[in-house]
Design a protein around this motif. Structure first.
Motif, mmCIF file in Angstrom:
data_model
loop_
_atom_site.group_PDB
_atom_site.id
_atom_site.type_symbol
_atom_site.label_atom_id
_atom_site.label_comp_id
_atom_site.label_asym_id
_atom_site.label_seq_id
_atom_site.Cartn_x
_atom_site.Cartn_y
_atom_site.Cartn_z
ATOM 1 N N VAL A 1 19.414 39.901 39.238
ATOM 2 C CA VAL A 1 19.806 40.141 40.035
ATOM 3 C C VAL A 1 20.079 41.024 40.651
ATOM 4 C CG1 VAL A 1 22.160 38.689 38.814
ATOM 5 C CG2 VAL A 1 21.535 41.278 39.208
ATOM 6 N N PRO A 2 20.378 40.723 42.649
ATOM 7 C CA PRO A 2 20.956 41.709 42.838
ATOM 8 C C PRO A 2 21.098 42.906 42.983
ATOM 9 C CG PRO A 2 21.124 39.739 44.061
ATOM 10 C CD PRO A 2 20.621 39.495 43.124
ATOM 11 N N ALA A 3 20.725 44.269 43.314
ATOM 12 C CA ALA A 3 21.637 44.963 42.532
ATOM 13 C C ALA A 3 23.126 45.704 42.899
ATOM 14 C CB ALA A 3 20.499 46.503 43.787
ATOM 15 N N GLU A 4 23.813 45.062 44.279
ATOM 16 C CA GLU A 4 24.534 45.302 44.575
ATOM 17 C C GLU A 4 25.196 44.082 43.394
ATOM 18 O OE1 GLU A 4 22.431 43.534 46.846
ATOM 19 O OE2 GLU A 4 21.830 45.368 47.595
ATOM 20 N N ARG A 5 24.913 43.230 43.464
ATOM 21 C CA ARG A 5 25.459 42.417 42.590
ATOM 22 C C ARG A 5 25.685 43.284 41.215
ATOM 23 N NH1 ARG A 5 25.966 40.387 46.501
ATOM 24 N NH2 ARG A 5 25.952 37.714 47.050
ATOM 25 N N ARG A 6 24.296 43.995 40.338
ATOM 26 C CA ARG A 6 24.813 44.469 39.397
ATOM 27 C C ARG A 6 25.913 45.185 39.244
ATOM 28 N NH1 ARG A 6 20.446 48.025 38.908
ATOM 29 N NH2 ARG A 6 21.585 49.137 40.751
ATOM 30 N N ASP A 7 26.116 46.321 40.687
ATOM 31 C CA ASP A 7 26.968 47.051 41.039
ATOM 32 C C ASP A 7 28.679 46.378 40.543
ATOM 33 O OD1 ASP A 7 24.679 48.993 40.802
ATOM 34 O OD2 ASP A 7 24.961 49.146 43.481
ATOM 35 N N ARG A 8 28.648 45.064 41.058
ATOM 36 C CA ARG A 8 29.583 44.616 41.373
ATOM 37 C C ARG A 8 29.899 44.090 39.916
ATOM 38 N NH1 ARG A 8 34.347 42.536 43.085
ATOM 39 N NH2 ARG A 8 34.873 40.414 42.910
ATOM 40 N N LEU A 9 29.058 43.932 39.004
ATOM 41 C CA LEU A 9 29.464 43.635 37.340
ATOM 42 C C LEU A 9 29.567 44.473 37.069
ATOM 43 C CD1 LEU A 9 26.400 41.266 37.089
ATOM 44 C CD2 LEU A 9 29.213 40.147 36.857
ATOM 45 N N ALA A 10 29.110 45.861 37.340
ATOM 46 C CA ALA A 10 29.646 46.805 36.889
ATOM 47 C C ALA A 10 31.103 48.014 36.835
ATOM 48 C CB ALA A 10 28.567 48.112 37.082
ATOM 49 N N VAL A 11 31.359 47.486 37.476
ATOM 50 C CA VAL A 11 32.024 47.784 38.801
ATOM 51 C C VAL A 11 33.266 46.686 37.779
ATOM 52 C CG1 VAL A 11 34.323 47.986 40.189
ATOM 53 C CG2 VAL A 11 32.491 49.023 40.243
ATOM 54 N N ILE A 12 33.346 45.534 37.493
ATOM 55 C CA ILE A 12 34.141 44.737 36.764
ATOM 56 C C ILE A 12 34.262 44.386 35.433
ATOM 57 C CG2 ILE A 12 34.574 41.779 36.056
ATOM 58 C CD1 ILE A 12 33.303 41.843 38.502
ATOM 59 N N ALA A 13 33.115 45.272 35.296
ATOM 60 C CA ALA A 13 32.956 45.108 33.227
ATOM 61 C C ALA A 13 34.139 46.690 33.224
ATOM 62 C CB ALA A 13 31.683 45.521 33.088
ATOM 63 N N GLU A 14 33.701 47.697 33.742
ATOM 64 C CA GLU A 14 33.978 48.827 33.545
ATOM 65 C C GLU A 14 35.603 48.868 33.488
ATOM 66 O OE1 GLU A 14 34.708 53.716 34.833
ATOM 67 O OE2 GLU A 14 32.976 52.132 36.385
ATOM 68 N N SER A 15 36.364 47.726 34.506
ATOM 69 C CA SER A 15 37.752 47.435 34.578
ATOM 70 C C SER A 15 38.046 46.520 33.808
ATOM 71 C CB SER A 15 38.173 46.782 36.209
ATOM 72 O OG SER A 15 37.671 45.675 35.972
ATOM 73 N N ARG A 16 37.794 46.282 33.382
ATOM 74 C CA ARG A 16 37.530 45.476 31.800
ATOM 75 C C ARG A 16 37.541 46.055 30.325
ATOM 76 N NH1 ARG A 16 36.430 39.732 32.630
ATOM 77 N NH2 ARG A 16 37.551 39.098 35.034
ATOM 78 N N GLY A 17 37.571 47.445 30.923
ATOM 79 C CA GLY A 17 36.971 48.227 29.657
ATOM 80 C C GLY A 17 36.157 47.893 28.486
ATOM 81 N N THR A 18 34.864 47.109 29.431
ATOM 82 C CA THR A 18 33.326 46.742 28.927
ATOM 83 C C THR A 18 32.172 46.361 29.229
ATOM 84 O OG1 THR A 18 33.206 43.868 27.484
ATOM 85 C CG2 THR A 18 34.384 44.154 29.297
#
Length: 111
Positions: A8-25
């Motif tokens: 995935v593009p880096a921007e999408r990966r970074d967004r996934l990382a933020v979402i995952a972190e906010s969910r504790g996963t």
């Protein structure tokens, strides 16, 4: 189970990382949950047909395509209003989500 790489593009990966972190996963768990819980168009149609058949059999109600579409619009609008209200309240609140060591009695810090 073997792993696969999804590019995935880096921007999408970074967004996934933020979402995952906010969910504790992790991103891996987030993608796995998405794959396990998201229905395909065919699965949604099958589920809708089962629901219609159940309502007809148990309640004597025949739902038309138009009624189903109207209810879908109403539900989407209601969820959108709920999400908007939640977004507004989270941006205006001064309360943090993390416990504060200085405020052990209340568990959340208003600072």
């Amino acid at each position: 189970m073997s792993d696969a790489m999804i590019r995935v593009p880096a921007e999408r990966r970074d967004r996934l990382a933020v979402i995952a972190e906010s969910r504790g996963t992790s991103i891996r768990s987030l993608v796995q949950e998405f794959a396990e819980t998201t229905l395909t168009a065919e699965e949604r149609r099958e589920r809708a047909e089962r629901a219609r058949a159940y309502m007809a059999e148990h309640f004597g109600v025949d739902v038309t395509d138009e009624e189903s579409a109207a209810m879908g619009r109403k539900l989407r609008e209601a969820f959108a209003r709920q999400e908007d209200a939640a977004a507004r309240s989270s941006t205006t609140s001064s309360w943090t989500r993390r416990p504060c060591l200085r405020c052990p009695g209340i568990g959340r810090c208003p600072r």
